[in-house]
Every structure is written in structure tokens, then in C-alpha cells.
Design an enzyme around this catalytic site. Structure first.
Site, PDB file in Angstrom:
ATOM      1  N   GLY A   9       0.829  -1.205   0.000  1.00 25.60           N
ATOM      2  CA  GLY A   9       0.000   0.000   0.000  1.00 25.60           C
ATOM      3  C   GLY A   9       0.860   1.250   0.000  1.00 25.60           C
ATOM      4  N   GLY A  11      -0.190   4.276   0.216  1.00 22.95           N
ATOM      5  CA  GLY A  11      -1.031   5.383   0.672  1.00 22.95           C
ATOM      6  C   GLY A  11      -0.315   6.183   1.748  1.00 22.95           C
ATOM      7  N   GLY A  14       1.586   3.841   4.535  1.00 18.55           N
ATOM      8  CA  GLY A  14       2.576   3.015   3.841  1.00 18.55           C
ATOM      9  C   GLY A  14       3.759   3.869   3.402  1.00 18.55           C
ATOM     10  NE  ARG A  37      -3.832   2.241  -7.349  1.00 21.91           N
ATOM     11  CZ  ARG A  37      -5.072   1.859  -7.615  1.00 21.91           C
ATOM     12  NH1 ARG A  37      -5.297   0.760  -8.307  1.00 21.91           N
ATOM     13  NH2 ARG A  37      -6.097   2.588  -7.212  1.00 21.91           N
ATOM     14  CG  ASN A 105      -8.385   3.171  13.307  1.00 23.84           C
ATOM     15  OD1 ASN A 105      -8.063   2.818  14.443  1.00 23.84           O
ATOM     16  ND2 ASN A 105      -9.066   4.279  13.087  1.00 23.84           N
ATOM     17  CE  LYS A 184      -6.937   6.125  16.961  1.00 21.48           C
ATOM     18  NZ  LYS A 184      -6.764   5.563  15.644  1.00 21.48           N
ATOM     19  CG  ASN A 188     -11.448   5.961  16.126  1.00 23.35           C
ATOM     20  OD1 ASN A 188     -10.681   5.163  15.618  1.00 23.35           O
ATOM     21  ND2 ASN A 188     -11.039   7.167  16.500  1.00 23.35           N
ATOM     22  CG  ASN A 202     -12.708  15.669  16.094  1.00 26.04           C
ATOM     23  OD1 ASN A 202     -13.487  15.267  15.230  1.00 26.04           O
ATOM     24  ND2 ASN A 202     -11.491  15.185  16.232  1.00 26.04           N
ATOM     25  CD  GLU A 264     -10.112   2.141   7.947  1.00 23.85           C
ATOM     26  OE1 GLU A 264      -9.283   1.303   7.559  1.00 23.85           O
ATOM     27  OE2 GLU A 264      -9.830   3.041   8.756  1.00 23.85           O
TER      28      GLU A 264
HETATM   29  P1  NAD Z   1      -4.691   5.069   2.268  1.00 20.99           P
HETATM   30  O1  NAD Z   1      -6.015   4.900   1.610  1.00 20.99           O
HETATM   31  O2  NAD Z   1      -3.995   6.379   2.190  1.00 20.99           O
HETATM   32  O3  NAD Z   1      -3.670   3.980   1.712  1.00 20.99           O
HETATM   33  C1  NAD Z   1      -4.006   2.647   1.492  1.00 20.99           C
HETATM   34  C2  NAD Z   1      -3.274   2.192   0.239  1.00 20.99           C
HETATM   35  O4  NAD Z   1      -3.389   0.786   0.124  1.00 20.99           O
HETATM   36  C3  NAD Z   1      -3.856   2.791  -1.052  1.00 20.99           C
HETATM   37  O5  NAD Z   1      -2.793   3.376  -1.788  1.00 20.99           O
HETATM   38  C4  NAD Z   1      -4.424   1.584  -1.778  1.00 20.99           C
HETATM   39  O6  NAD Z   1      -4.359   1.680  -3.195  1.00 20.99           O
HETATM   40  C5  NAD Z   1      -3.514   0.484  -1.259  1.00 20.99           C
HETATM   41  N1  NAD Z   1      -4.048  -0.860  -1.440  1.00 20.99           N
HETATM   42  C6  NAD Z   1      -5.281  -1.327  -1.169  1.00 20.99           C
HETATM   43  N2  NAD Z   1      -5.387  -2.628  -1.509  1.00 20.99           N
HETATM   44  C7  NAD Z   1      -4.168  -2.984  -1.997  1.00 20.99           C
HETATM   45  C8  NAD Z   1      -3.648  -4.190  -2.550  1.00 20.99           C
HETATM   46  N3  NAD Z   1      -4.394  -5.300  -2.653  1.00 20.99           N
HETATM   47  N4  NAD Z   1      -2.360  -4.210  -2.977  1.00 20.99           N
HETATM   48  C9  NAD Z   1      -1.577  -3.093  -2.904  1.00 20.99           C
HETATM   49  N5  NAD Z   1      -2.031  -1.902  -2.399  1.00 20.99           N
HETATM   50  C10 NAD Z   1      -3.312  -1.867  -1.960  1.00 20.99           C
HETATM   51  O7  NAD Z   1      -4.891   4.616   3.788  1.00 20.99           O
HETATM   52  P2  NAD Z   1      -4.104   5.128   5.081  1.00 20.99           P
HETATM   53  O8  NAD Z   1      -4.620   6.455   5.465  1.00 20.99           O
HETATM   54  O9  NAD Z   1      -2.659   4.932   4.881  1.00 20.99           O
HETATM   55  O10 NAD Z   1      -4.663   4.110   6.172  1.00 20.99           O
HETATM   56  C11 NAD Z   1      -4.216   2.771   6.290  1.00 20.99           C
HETATM   57  C12 NAD Z   1      -4.735   2.261   7.626  1.00 20.99           C
HETATM   58  O11 NAD Z   1      -4.083   2.987   8.665  1.00 20.99           O
HETATM   59  C13 NAD Z   1      -6.238   2.490   7.835  1.00 20.99           C
HETATM   60  O12 NAD Z   1      -6.810   1.430   8.535  1.00 20.99           O
HETATM   61  C14 NAD Z   1      -6.288   3.779   8.643  1.00 20.99           C
HETATM   62  O13 NAD Z   1      -7.459   3.889   9.450  1.00 20.99           O
HETATM   63  C15 NAD Z   1      -5.053   3.605   9.523  1.00 20.99           C
HETATM   64  N6  NAD Z   1      -4.504   4.877  10.026  1.00 20.99           N
HETATM   65  C16 NAD Z   1      -4.237   5.909   9.167  1.00 20.99           C
HETATM   66  C17 NAD Z   1      -3.691   7.087   9.658  1.00 20.99           C
HETATM   67  C18 NAD Z   1      -3.351   8.259   8.735  1.00 20.99           C
HETATM   68  O14 NAD Z   1      -2.942   9.313   9.242  1.00 20.99           O
HETATM   69  N7  NAD Z   1      -3.490   8.160   7.448  1.00 20.99           N
HETATM   70  C19 NAD Z   1      -3.423   7.206  11.036  1.00 20.99           C
HETATM   71  C20 NAD Z   1      -3.692   6.126  11.878  1.00 20.99           C
HETATM   72  C21 NAD Z   1      -4.241   4.970  11.356  1.00 20.99           C
HETATM   73  O1  KPL Z   2      -8.665   8.996  15.729  1.00 24.64           O
HETATM   74  C1  KPL Z   2      -9.414   9.934  15.494  1.00 24.64           C
HETATM   75  C2  KPL Z   2      -9.985   9.987  14.129  1.00 24.64           C
HETATM   76  O2  KPL Z   2     -10.351  11.064  13.656  1.00 24.64           O
HETATM   77  O3  KPL Z   2     -10.072   8.914  13.510  1.00 24.64           O
HETATM   78  C3  KPL Z   2      -9.765  10.912  16.579  1.00 24.64           C
HETATM   79  C4  KPL Z   2      -9.059  12.217  16.349  1.00 24.64           C
HETATM   80  C5  KPL Z   2      -9.331  10.355  17.927  1.00 24.64           C
HETATM   81  C6  KPL Z   2     -11.238  11.141  16.639  1.00 24.64           C
HETATM   82  O4  KPL Z   2     -11.918   9.965  16.946  1.00 24.64           O
END
Ligand code: NAD
Ligand code: KPL
Length: 305
Positions: A9, A11, A14, A37, A105, A184, A188, A202, A264
Site C-alpha cells: 500500500g 497510501g 505506507g 499503478r 484501524n 481507540k 472513534n 471534533n 471503515e
Molecule cells: P490510504 O487509503 O492512504 O492507503 C491505502 C493504500 O493501500 C492505497 O494506496 C491503496 O491503493 C492500497 N491498497 C489497497 N489494496 C491494496 C492491494 N491489494 N495491494 C496493494 N495496495 C493496496 O490509507 P491510510 O490512510 O494509509 O490508512 C491505512 C490504515 O491505517 C487504515 O486502517 C487507517 O485507518 C489507519 N490509520 C491511518 C492514519 C493516517 O494518518 N493516514 C493514522 C492512523 C491509522
Molecule cells: O482517531 C481519530 C480519528 O479522527 O479517527 C480521533 C481524532 C481520535 C477522533 O476519533
């Protein structure tokens, strides 16, 4: 020689992990969804991390899931709803001693992945770091935080935590990772759906204190019933603290809906409601919240699973 870090991933998270590992000189390989991609990545190769306004690009090699190289260490950085399918595509490539780090998450996706791979070590993670994708291959580090890692089946931390240290990825091994993930999830559930339904930041939940308090009471009951009393402790106080500390922010679910992205929900509120049902626990406000959120998502043409 360090084990190759496969990162699934490209994203937000990643890229945040892959760039910091690459910056520390560790070997990293990115797994992209498909040939299309990969072709667009190869047109402008490298991953860029923007930190405090400064952008740095790292030359990370990418491949698709059907590459043949064995995988010993895999960072799973896709959304919870993609994790099971993504791992199914890679199962043949995982070595017998493979280790996976699951960054998703919520709850539910981790168990689904672990059930697919009974012989692999699955390490669960809960992160408060924040990042967002500015464009393909370019991610902004938006919020410094911490990542807790743990394995409910094996208390000993893996040796490669040293590599995270070297890469400057703030982390801690957690003996109670499930408690962290439940806590968490509860936060959420108490905050994110209401910000979507009331269309607010929020901090806007200050105007809905009764609703928040009622949800916290039901979530506390649920956590206790699910054998998570530590995650239930002072939940309402913690929710109020987070609302205050993040008052100016839009929740992640609010941002998903506002940008027309799938949420999610199924791994957050959906997971909580299914757990309540399993325990024959009547939590009317939580269940009503889910109905309202599902209706809202449907009305906006978004999936509600
Ligand atoms: P995102 O959507 O930015 O990235 C996910 C990536 O995975 C995308 O680029 C997508 O194309 C890729 N993907 C999906 N299926 C795939 C596959 N089969 N093969 C290869 N790539 C694939 O998501 P994110 O924001 O990075 O979030 C990832 C997880 O982390 C989520 O569960 C999110 O809730 C959690 N999270 C994110 C943050 C944040 O700040 N972004 C913070 C805490 C937790
Ligand atoms: O984790 C969060 C989210 O936006 O997903 C906070 C900031 C804790 C709110 O639930």
C-alpha cells in the site's frame, strides 16, 4: 544483512513508513495493487515525504502482488476493508517464518488476516501518527504520534524493533495491544460518527455533550462485557479530553465522507454493534447511531459496509 521490508500500500501510512525506513538505509520494497499503478509509479519513481514543509524523495523499488520474490516481513498499510483480499493475493509468497505488521484501524480485519495465515506471526499496531496523501507517491507528515505494536499470542518483541528505532519511527511494544485497539475503537465510535451526522469538527461535539455521554456509557458497558475493563476505564473523560485536544480537526471519518471515500465503519461502529449482538447486550443508542450513519452513507452514495 537486514531482512527486506515489503510494504503493501503506497497510501498515507505506507509511504510514511517506507520513506523513513529507506532514509535509514534499510531495504524496502513497495507492493502496488496492479500493473497500471506500477506503470504510473515507474513513470516518476520514488516516494516523497513532506515534513515541516521540506520534501525529500527516496528511491524505493516497487512491484505488484504477482512478483515471485518471497516475503519474510510485510507491513500491511491498506485500509481495513482491503486487508483480507490483499493478503490472499500474497499468501503464496509468504515464507514459513513470515511476520506481518497490521496497521489497520479498528478491529476485525486483523483477526481475518491472522485466520488466513495460521503459521505467520501477525503483529497488531495502533497508531496515533497522522499523514495524508498530497498526490500519488507524495505524502505529508501531518501529526507526530506513536505506534504501539503487540502480539496477543507471543509476548516477546521481535528483534527488528531496533530498525524502527534507527528509522526514527516512534513506537513501543505493548503487552496489551488488544486493550489499546479496543480503547481507540471506543474513542472513534464516540466521536467520528457524530461528527459526520452533525457535520462538524471534533470540537463541535461540545454542543452534543449529552449524546456523547450516553454513547460513552454504552461503550463502557460493551468493553466490560467483552473482557476489556482496562479499555473501559474513564472512557468519557478520555473522549472529552480528545474532543478538546482535537477541537479544530475534522475526524478521519468526516474527511472520508467529505471526500467521497469509503469509510471503515464496519471495523469501528459495525464491529462494536456486532460484538454487542453476540453478547446479547442491548445498547439502543449505539445501534441507533449505526442506523443513522448507514442511512447517511447510503444517502451520499457511499458503501455502508
Ligand atoms: P490510504 O487509503 O492512504 O492507503 C491505502 C493504500 O493501500 C492505497 O494506496 C491503496 O491503493 C492500497 N491498497 C489497497 N489494496 C491494496 C492491494 N491489494 N495491494 C496493494 N495496495 C493496496 O490509507 P491510510 O490512510 O494509509 O490508512 C491505512 C490504515 O491505517 C487504515 O486502517 C487507517 O485507518 C489507519 N490509520 C491511518 C492514519 C493516517 O494518518 N493516514 C493514522 C492512523 C491509522
Ligand atoms: O482517531 C481519530 C480519528 O479522527 O479517527 C480521533 C481524532 C481520535 C477522533 O476519533
Amino acid at each position: 544483512m537486514s531482512t527486506l521490508w515489503h510494504v503493501l500500500g503506497a497510501g498515507s501510512l505506507g509511504t510514511l513508513w517506507a520513506t523513513r525506513l529507506a532514509r535509514a538505509g534499510l531495504p524496502v520494497r513497495l507492493i502496488l495493487r496492479d500493473q497500471t499503478r506500477l506503470a504510473s509509479y515507474l513513470a516518476a519513481p520514488g516516494l516523497t515525504l513532506v515534513e515541516q514543509g521540506q520534501a525529500h524523495t527516496y528511491p524505493v523499488i516497487a512491484e505488484t502482488p504477482d512478483s515471485r520474490e518471497p516475503i519474510r516481513r510485510l507491513l500491511v498499510a491498506c485500509k481495513a476493508y482491503d486487508a483480507e483480499g490483499a493478503i490472499a493475493q500474497l499468501a503464496q509468497r509468504l515464507t514459513p517464518d513470515a511476520e506481518l505488521i497490521l496497521l489497520q484501524n479498528g478491529l476485525g480485519s486483523q483477526d481475518a488476516v491472522a485466520a488466513q495465515l495460521p503459521h505467520a506471526r501477525c503483529i497488531f499496531a495502533s497508531s496515533t501518527e497522522g499523514a495524508f496523501r498530497e498526490s500519488n507517491g507524495r505524502v505529508v507528515f501531518a501529526g507526530h504520534g506513536y505506534t504501539w505494536l503487540g502480539d496477543a499470542n507471543h509476548p516477546l518483541p521481535p528483534l527488528w524493533l531496533d530498525e524502527l528505532h534507527a528509522a526514527g519511527i516512534p513506537h513501543e511494544w505493548s503487552a496489551d495491544i488488544l486493550t489499546r485497539l479496543w480503547r481507540k475503537l471506543a474513542l472513534n465510535c464516540a466521536i467520528n460518527p457524530l461528527t459526520v451526522l452533525h457535520h462538524c469538527r471534533n470540537g463541535g461535539l461540545h454542543d452534543h455533550q449529552c449524546e456523547v455521554a450516553t454513547l460513552c456509557a454504552e461503550l463502557t458497558q460493551l468493553l466490560e462485557c467483552c473482557g476489556q475493563p482496562a479499555a473501559a476505564q474513564d472512557l468519557q473523560t478520555e473522549v472529552e479530553r480528545v474532543i478538546q485536544a482535537t477541537a479544530a480537526n475534522y475526524s478521519s471519518m468526516y474527511q472520508d465522507v467529505a471526500n467521497g471515500r469509503r469509510t471503515e465503519i464496519s471495523y469501528l461502529l459495525g464491529y462494536a454493534c456486532r460484538a454487542a449482538l453476540r453478547h446479547q447486550l442491548n445498547l439502543p443508542h449505539l445501534q441507533q447511531l449505526q442506523v443513522r450513519l448507514v442511512n447517511h452513507l447510503n444517502a451520499h452514495g457511499l458503501p455502508s459496509d
